[in-house]
Design a protein around this motif. Structure first.
Motif, short mmCIF file in Angstrom:
data_model
loop_
_atom_site.label_atom_id
_atom_site.label_comp_id
_atom_site.label_asym_id
_atom_site.label_seq_id
_atom_site.Cartn_x
_atom_site.Cartn_y
_atom_site.Cartn_z
N ALA A 39 0.84 -1.10 0.06
CA ALA A 39 -0.07 0.11 0.06
C ALA A 39 0.97 1.20 0.00
N PRO A 40 1.45 1.62 -1.10
CA PRO A 40 2.16 2.91 -1.12
C PRO A 40 1.63 4.10 -1.06
N PHE A 41 0.05 4.00 -1.18
CA PHE A 41 -0.64 5.27 -0.85
C PHE A 41 -0.62 5.60 0.45
N TRP A 42 -0.16 4.77 1.44
CA TRP A 42 -0.03 5.18 2.83
C TRP A 42 0.92 6.26 3.06
N PHE A 43 2.26 6.29 2.30
CA PHE A 43 3.38 7.04 2.44
C PHE A 43 3.51 8.01 1.31
N ASP A 44 2.70 8.22 0.39
CA ASP A 44 2.93 9.27 -0.69
C ASP A 44 1.88 10.46 -0.46
N GLY A 45 1.62 10.55 1.03
CA GLY A 45 0.49 11.83 0.96
C GLY A 45 -1.01 11.32 0.93
N GLN A 46 -1.39 10.40 0.34
CA GLN A 46 -2.59 10.15 -0.17
C GLN A 46 -3.43 9.96 1.26
N LEU A 47 -2.86 9.19 2.17
CA LEU A 47 -3.50 8.60 3.35
C LEU A 47 -3.65 9.96 4.27
N ILE A 48 -2.69 10.93 4.25
CA ILE A 48 -2.84 12.15 5.14
C ILE A 48 -4.20 13.06 4.48
N ALA A 49 -3.88 13.20 3.34
CA ALA A 49 -4.89 14.10 2.32
C ALA A 49 -6.35 13.51 2.62
N ASN A 50 -6.55 12.08 2.35
CA ASN A 50 -7.87 11.33 2.77
C ASN A 50 -8.33 11.69 4.13
N HIS A 51 -7.33 11.52 4.98
CA HIS A 51 -7.89 11.69 6.61
C HIS A 51 -8.31 13.04 6.76
N GLU A 52 -7.90 14.17 6.31
CA GLU A 52 -8.16 15.65 6.39
C GLU A 52 -9.44 15.83 5.60
N ARG A 53 -9.86 15.23 4.39
CA ARG A 53 -10.89 15.37 3.85
C ARG A 53 -12.25 14.43 4.58
N LEU A 54 -11.92 13.46 5.23
CA LEU A 54 -12.84 12.60 6.03
C LEU A 54 -13.18 13.70 7.30
N LEU A 55 -12.18 14.08 7.93
CA LEU A 55 -12.52 14.96 9.05
C LEU A 55 -13.31 16.16 8.57
N ALA A 56 -13.03 16.74 7.56
CA ALA A 56 -13.85 18.06 6.93
C ALA A 56 -15.05 17.65 6.36
N PHE A 57 -15.46 16.31 6.35
CA PHE A 57 -16.68 15.89 5.52
C PHE A 57 -16.89 16.04 4.07
N GLN A 58 -15.74 16.06 3.64
CA GLN A 58 -15.62 16.22 2.08
C GLN A 58 -15.19 14.98 1.37
N TYR A 59 -15.36 13.93 1.79
CA TYR A 59 -15.10 12.57 0.95
C TYR A 59 -16.10 11.87 0.64
N ALA A 60 -15.81 10.92 0.00
CA ALA A 60 -16.80 10.13 -0.58
C ALA A 60 -17.95 9.25 0.50
#
Length: 335
Positions: A39-60
């Protein structure tokens, strides 16, 4: 003769927990390493970006509605961990707890050796579900689904309702457990008894369904990660891979839902009538479980099938180790 041992003292249970828990720590660690390596997505910034969007209720929609999969890592993050380490710790702890709980769940029917074997089998098949994606509700789903089954088996109705509600805040797959509750507690076709059972089932499930419906309603305008209707794509994918060379089946992801349990799918239903009532009644949901996921989910994402481990594995063990069925029969006759 491999039979479940008599109920142990608290000291014996603590010793068993220490002995086998120390083994499961490393199984969970191995699973974590395999997950992260795929899961390279964990380490290329996407996990952090997704987490921030989830906290902002702006995700899928479907991921945004699984509250605990991002609020638990956020709590760990606020304790001082990085976001990536928070997700790592969440996965490790919930997988470890699922292994330990599965061991003691199996001990009702099986010896210590077979309980260990069941957990090792589960640890061996979980990596088949690892892809380069960021849907992290699975570890907690495994734990809450198992605890829900355990509570139903032991007739702990309040605990079942609590686990069902908490688990539904993490993953809607939990919502099939009321069917297990109803089927296991069904005794006979008596109108009065059926009405009471229906109302009890409804009362236990109501908080969980209310939570899920409310969350989904609040996220109604959020797009989904994938279309809600997946039947045509799933059938097309299975059909296309049927025509590929068996030498390429290792990468036939639409077959993974069969590969994940392999022969256990068959063993689970051989000598079916001789197996414990709880497992027989719970197994009745398996066709519905698979059909729902064929209709509405991407079936190649084999993590969808993993909650069935807690039914398929013990059912298959009763066939593979028939002396255990004899031990169960004698125990039921004595009681």
């Amino acid at each position: 003769m491999m039979e479940p041992q008599p109920e142990k003292s608290s000291f014996g249970q603590r010793r068993e927990l220490l002995n086998f828990g120390s083994v499961y720590v490393f199984l969970a660690l191995i699973n974590l390493q395999l997950r992260l390596s795929l899961a390279p997505f964990w380490f290329d910034g996407q996990l952090i970006a997704n987490h921030e969007r989830l906290l902002a209720f702006q995700y899928a929609n479907n991921e945004q509605s699984r509250l605990l999969q991002f609020y638990i890592p956020e709590a760990l993050h606020r304790l001082g961990l990085s976001v990536v380490h928070a997700y790592m710790l969440q996965r490790f702890l919930f997988v470890l707890m699922a292994f330990i709980c599965f061991h003691f769940y199996l001990r009702k029917w099986f010896s210590t050796e077979l309980a260990l074997g069941g957990v090792v089998f589960l640890a061996a098949i979980i990596p088949l579900s690892y892809f380069n994606e960021l849907q992290e509700s699975q570890p907690l789903l495994l734990l809450t689904f198992l605890l829900g089954l355990w509570a139903i088996r032991e007739h702990r109705t309040v605990w079942y309702a609590v686990v069902l509600t908490l688990g539904a805040m993490n993953n809607e797959t939990m919502l099939i457990l009321p069917a297990v509750f109803f089927l296991y507690n069904f005794k006979r076709f008596d109108p009065g008894r059926l009405l009471r059972l229906f109302l009890t089932t409804l009362a236990g499930a109501f908080p969980a369904y209310l939570v899920v419906v409310t969350i989904r309603y609040l996220n109604w305008d959020r797009p989904r990660l994938a279309p809600a209707w997946q039947w045509p794509e799933n059938i097309r994918g299975i059909w296309e891979q049927l025509r590929t060379s068996p030498l390429d089946y290792w990468d036939a992801k639409y077959f993974y839902f069969f590969f994940v349990f392999g022969a256990f799918w068959i063993y689970a239903f051989l000598n079916y009538s001789r197996k414990p009532l709880f497992l027989r009644r719970t197994a009745l949901i398996i066709p519905l479980f698979i059909l729902v996921h064929l209709l509405t989910s991407i079936i190649s994402e084999v993590r969808l099938m993993l909650p069935l481990s807690f039914v398929i594995i013990p059912l298959a063990f009763f066939y593979l180790f028939p002396e255990t069925m004899e031990g169960q029969k004698r125990s039921s006759e004595e009681t």
